[in-house]
Design a protein around this motif. Sequence first.
Motif, PDB file in Angstrom:
ATOM      1  N   ALA A 187      -1.595 -17.747   0.861  1.00 34.85           N
ATOM      2  CA  ALA A 187      -0.555 -17.914   1.741  1.00 34.85           C
ATOM      3  C   ALA A 187      -1.016 -17.760   3.263  1.00 34.85           C
ATOM      4  O   ALA A 187      -0.397 -18.703   4.136  1.00 34.85           O
ATOM      5  CB  ALA A 187       0.632 -16.971   1.415  1.00 34.85           C
ATOM      6  N   LEU A 188      -1.940 -17.155   3.646  1.00 37.25           N
ATOM      7  CA  LEU A 188      -2.393 -16.642   4.976  1.00 37.25           C
ATOM      8  C   LEU A 188      -3.377 -17.772   5.530  1.00 37.25           C
ATOM      9  O   LEU A 188      -4.204 -17.477   6.335  1.00 37.25           O
ATOM     10  CB  LEU A 188      -2.792 -15.330   4.912  1.00 37.25           C
ATOM     11  CG  LEU A 188      -1.491 -14.226   4.736  1.00 37.25           C
ATOM     12  CD1 LEU A 188      -2.228 -13.095   4.625  1.00 37.25           C
ATOM     13  CD2 LEU A 188      -0.761 -14.296   6.116  1.00 37.25           C
ATOM     14  N   ALA A 189      -3.753 -18.681   4.426  1.00 38.47           N
ATOM     15  CA  ALA A 189      -5.168 -19.472   4.882  1.00 38.47           C
ATOM     16  C   ALA A 189      -5.021 -19.990   6.150  1.00 38.47           C
ATOM     17  O   ALA A 189      -5.836 -20.168   6.930  1.00 38.47           O
ATOM     18  CB  ALA A 189      -5.288 -20.545   3.866  1.00 38.47           C
ATOM     19  N   GLY A 190      -3.565 -20.391   6.709  1.00 35.68           N
ATOM     20  CA  GLY A 190      -3.434 -20.886   8.026  1.00 35.68           C
ATOM     21  C   GLY A 190      -3.473 -19.772   9.055  1.00 35.68           C
ATOM     22  O   GLY A 190      -3.249 -20.035  10.296  1.00 35.68           O
ATOM     23  N   VAL A 191      -3.641 -18.545   8.859  1.00 29.53           N
ATOM     24  CA  VAL A 191      -3.636 -17.554   9.809  1.00 29.53           C
ATOM     25  C   VAL A 191      -5.201 -16.923   9.758  1.00 29.53           C
ATOM     26  O   VAL A 191      -5.644 -16.140   9.032  1.00 29.53           O
ATOM     27  CB  VAL A 191      -2.710 -16.282   9.413  1.00 29.53           C
ATOM     28  CG1 VAL A 191      -2.731 -15.200  10.544  1.00 29.53           C
ATOM     29  CG2 VAL A 191      -1.419 -16.784   9.081  1.00 29.53           C
ATOM     30  N   PRO A 192      -5.720 -17.553  10.852  1.00 28.99           N
ATOM     31  CA  PRO A 192      -7.174 -17.483  11.104  1.00 28.99           C
ATOM     32  C   PRO A 192      -8.043 -16.034  11.017  1.00 28.99           C
ATOM     33  O   PRO A 192      -9.057 -15.877  10.253  1.00 28.99           O
ATOM     34  CB  PRO A 192      -7.786 -17.956  12.295  1.00 28.99           C
ATOM     35  CG  PRO A 192      -6.525 -18.599  12.805  1.00 28.99           C
ATOM     36  CD  PRO A 192      -5.068 -18.235  11.869  1.00 28.99           C
ATOM     37  N   SER A 193      -7.362 -15.142  11.567  1.00 31.95           N
ATOM     38  CA  SER A 193      -7.728 -13.661  11.526  1.00 31.95           C
ATOM     39  C   SER A 193      -7.488 -12.923  10.222  1.00 31.95           C
ATOM     40  O   SER A 193      -7.939 -11.681  10.403  1.00 31.95           O
ATOM     41  CB  SER A 193      -7.474 -12.933  13.039  1.00 31.95           C
ATOM     42  OG  SER A 193      -5.944 -12.917  12.944  1.00 31.95           O
ATOM     43  N   ALA A 194      -6.482 -13.272   9.569  1.00 38.67           N
ATOM     44  CA  ALA A 194      -6.043 -12.679   8.343  1.00 38.67           C
ATOM     45  C   ALA A 194      -7.122 -12.070   7.572  1.00 38.67           C
ATOM     46  O   ALA A 194      -8.023 -12.891   6.966  1.00 38.67           O
ATOM     47  CB  ALA A 194      -5.101 -13.366   7.604  1.00 38.67           C
ATOM     48  N   GLN A 195      -7.394 -10.776   7.336  1.00 33.08           N
ATOM     49  CA  GLN A 195      -8.110 -10.135   6.192  1.00 33.08           C
ATOM     50  C   GLN A 195      -7.081  -9.283   5.286  1.00 33.08           C
ATOM     51  O   GLN A 195      -6.057  -8.444   5.856  1.00 33.08           O
ATOM     52  CB  GLN A 195      -9.100  -9.009   6.813  1.00 33.08           C
ATOM     53  CG  GLN A 195     -10.239  -9.854   7.765  1.00 33.08           C
ATOM     54  CD  GLN A 195     -10.999  -8.747   8.423  1.00 33.08           C
ATOM     55  OE1 GLN A 195     -11.217  -7.491   8.245  1.00 33.08           O
ATOM     56  NE2 GLN A 195     -11.855  -9.159   9.451  1.00 33.08           N
ATOM     57  N   VAL A 196      -7.492  -9.059   3.991  1.00 33.77           N
ATOM     58  CA  VAL A 196      -6.434  -8.663   3.048  1.00 33.77           C
ATOM     59  C   VAL A 196      -7.343  -7.375   2.525  1.00 33.77           C
ATOM     60  O   VAL A 196      -8.504  -7.627   1.863  1.00 33.77           O
ATOM     61  CB  VAL A 196      -6.036  -9.559   1.992  1.00 33.77           C
ATOM     62  CG1 VAL A 196      -5.316  -8.509   0.879  1.00 33.77           C
ATOM     63  CG2 VAL A 196      -5.268 -10.572   2.581  1.00 33.77           C
ATOM     64  N   GLU A 197      -6.913  -6.260   2.733  1.00 39.98           N
ATOM     65  CA  GLU A 197      -7.677  -5.160   2.415  1.00 39.98           C
ATOM     66  C   GLU A 197      -6.755  -3.995   1.546  1.00 39.98           C
ATOM     67  O   GLU A 197      -5.631  -3.767   1.708  1.00 39.98           O
ATOM     68  CB  GLU A 197      -7.937  -4.095   3.653  1.00 39.98           C
ATOM     69  CG  GLU A 197      -8.999  -4.752   4.611  1.00 39.98           C
ATOM     70  CD  GLU A 197     -10.481  -4.455   3.907  1.00 39.98           C
ATOM     71  OE1 GLU A 197     -10.633  -3.700   3.173  1.00 39.98           O
ATOM     72  OE2 GLU A 197     -11.289  -5.568   4.602  1.00 39.98           O
ATOM     73  N   HIS A 198      -7.423  -3.597   0.537  1.00 42.86           N
ATOM     74  CA  HIS A 198      -6.581  -2.706  -0.590  1.00 42.86           C
ATOM     75  C   HIS A 198      -6.946  -1.074   0.084  1.00 42.86           C
ATOM     76  O   HIS A 198      -8.263  -0.785   0.223  1.00 42.86           O
ATOM     77  CB  HIS A 198      -7.638  -2.768  -1.835  1.00 42.86           C
ATOM     78  CG  HIS A 198      -6.803  -1.930  -2.905  1.00 42.86           C
ATOM     79  ND1 HIS A 198      -7.086  -1.894  -4.279  1.00 42.86           N
ATOM     80  CD2 HIS A 198      -5.622  -1.337  -2.945  1.00 42.86           C
ATOM     81  CE1 HIS A 198      -6.468  -1.122  -4.939  1.00 42.86           C
ATOM     82  NE2 HIS A 198      -5.518  -0.946  -4.314  1.00 42.86           N
ATOM     83  N   VAL A 199      -6.052  -0.548   0.490  1.00 44.76           N
ATOM     84  CA  VAL A 199      -6.089   0.966   1.012  1.00 44.76           C
ATOM     85  C   VAL A 199      -5.230   1.818   0.253  1.00 44.76           C
ATOM     86  O   VAL A 199      -4.335   1.290  -0.741  1.00 44.76           O
ATOM     87  CB  VAL A 199      -5.866   0.932   2.543  1.00 44.76           C
ATOM     88  CG1 VAL A 199      -6.736  -0.099   3.326  1.00 44.76           C
ATOM     89  CG2 VAL A 199      -4.351   0.126   2.699  1.00 44.76           C
ATOM     90  N   GLY A 200      -5.216   2.953   0.462  1.00 48.86           N
ATOM     91  CA  GLY A 200      -4.381   4.032  -0.047  1.00 48.86           C
ATOM     92  C   GLY A 200      -5.101   4.562  -1.247  1.00 48.86           C
ATOM     93  O   GLY A 200      -6.414   4.062  -1.512  1.00 48.86           O
ATOM     94  N   SER A 201      -4.597   5.281  -1.955  1.00 52.18           N
ATOM     95  CA  SER A 201      -5.048   5.969  -3.107  1.00 52.18           C
ATOM     96  C   SER A 201      -5.452   5.288  -4.230  1.00 52.18           C
ATOM     97  O   SER A 201      -6.380   5.526  -4.870  1.00 52.18           O
ATOM     98  CB  SER A 201      -4.249   7.286  -3.538  1.00 52.18           C
ATOM     99  OG  SER A 201      -4.177   8.061  -2.444  1.00 52.18           O
ATOM    100  N   THR A 202      -4.652   4.143  -4.317  1.00 46.82           N
ATOM    101  CA  THR A 202      -5.138   3.222  -5.579  1.00 46.82           C
ATOM    102  C   THR A 202      -6.536   2.639  -5.513  1.00 46.82           C
ATOM    103  O   THR A 202      -6.881   1.959  -6.241  1.00 46.82           O
ATOM    104  CB  THR A 202      -3.805   2.346  -5.984  1.00 46.82           C
ATOM    105  OG1 THR A 202      -3.541   1.397  -4.736  1.00 46.82           O
ATOM    106  CG2 THR A 202      -2.677   3.005  -6.364  1.00 46.82           C
TER     107      THR A 202
END
Length: 180
Positions: A26-41
């Motif tokens: 979905a964010l392919a057109g948002v150049p700076s977007a990085q998706v990170e898993h955070v939190g305890s899980t």
Amino acid sequence: MSVEVVDWSPRWAVQFEEVAAVLREALAGVPSAQVEHVGSTSVPGLAAKPVLDVDVIVEPYDVSPAVRVLESVGYVHRGDLGVAGREALHAPDRPRRNVYVCTAGTTNVRNHLAVRDVLRSRADLREAYAAVKRALAADPGMDIDTYVAGKTAVLQEVLTASGAFSDAELAAIRRLNDAG
């Protein structure tokens, strides 16, 4: 209202990858977007509330475009919920998750990444954090604000161990956590 804390599940990593694939597409057109898993899980072996935490980290100029894109695929924008540089979104489906569009480099993002990274590498702090979380969740009358505030001391130890924060930043994070 109680807080549920359960043993870590390898399923969480799989669920994150499934969610992240959809977000990245979905964010392919948002150049700076990085998706990170955070939190305890995101920390193997750590007891957690069974809710994924996902940070979509973007440059300041990409915050609004990222929020709009996520709204277009069913997420509901909830505002910053009192945390500057972080826009909360309600997920349209399962798994249960908190998704945030976060401005790169902010204390909030650095906090999330530092806690994750330290807890992944330090079994002693991971175990101490799990013990605090389990003790708090054992109280059947526990509410989420008291739970968050109750974790502050051990999280300060984790953040101090990271070496990534000034005393002023640690104090600001402590105030935010204590506010619930």
